[in-house]
Design an enzyme around this catalytic site. Sequence first.
Site, PDB file in Angstrom:
ATOM      1  CG  ASP A  25      16.468  48.570  69.163  1.00  0.00           C
ATOM      2  OD1 ASP A  25      17.196  49.035  68.286  1.00  0.00           O
ATOM      3  OD2 ASP A  25      15.547  47.860  68.477  1.00  0.00           O
ATOM      4  CE1 TYR A 145      15.708  46.870  58.513  1.00  0.00           C
ATOM      5  CE2 TYR A 145      14.219  46.528  60.662  1.00  0.00           C
ATOM      6  CZ  TYR A 145      15.358  47.152  60.074  1.00  0.00           C
ATOM      7  OH  TYR A 145      15.897  47.992  60.750  1.00  0.00           O
ATOM      8  CE  LYS A 175      17.927  50.173  60.932  1.00  0.00           C
ATOM      9  NZ  LYS A 175      17.929  49.922  62.372  1.00  0.00           N
TER      10      LYS A 175
END
Length: 257
Positions: A25, A145, A175
């Site tokens: 992506d 994140y 993730k």
Amino acid sequence: MIGKQIRIERIMDRNTGKAVIIPMDHGMTLGQIDGLLNMTETVAEVSDGGANAIILHKGLVRPGHRRKGRDIGLIIHLSAGTSMNPDPNDKVLICSVEEAVSLGADAVSIHINLGAPQESKMIESAGQVVRDCNRWGIPLLAMIYPRGQGIDPTDPRHVGHAVRVAEELGADLVKTNYTGDPESFAKIVKASSIPVLIAGGEKGEDGDTYKTIYDAVHFAKCAGVCMGRNAFQRDNVAKFVSNVSKVVHDGVRPENI
């Protein structure tokens, strides 16, 4: 939710319970970068290497569909932003779960940057996506994140917080960044009720990458890797992905590759 269970087995190995997922992506964020100039070719190489799934934005599903060769799971990324944005950590929804289903997605993914100025909006959008995923029986991979100003992105406290946010939202997989050592990461994985995958980051040395993956998967017991540039920018993408798959699924040690 049998629909989610069936679809998760299309993006994760049903025997090992682990996954090698290749996000592609990056073009939305970075533009026409090496490795993503011919999507049909890159998807073929990643598939031939044995990856379990790929991640694409909706507009690249058609050029990425090869109509031949080994099948591969499709995850459609729902959120985006560009590097030209004054706040490159800001991500907004550009695709719905329903639209992803119509494009043949086996799962969807979203991106959240904790600590960024628009964190609350990204979390709010994620809540909407979770409701739609539950309605349609579509698994959600949350890419979360720690990326705010003054925040160490590999600090175990922050990485653990990111994983917990994914759980609290209702994601099916998460993730996030690897902390850098298996001991601290193992505590994070053990405390999570959903599978945790590590990000790959920028292209690194083969041996170092294999060791990081081995430590994270077989010592820290994470569920695999979700790596983009570190995979699709290799000189021999299929071979590299094949080696990563051997490390993740077969437990092959880095020194034996």
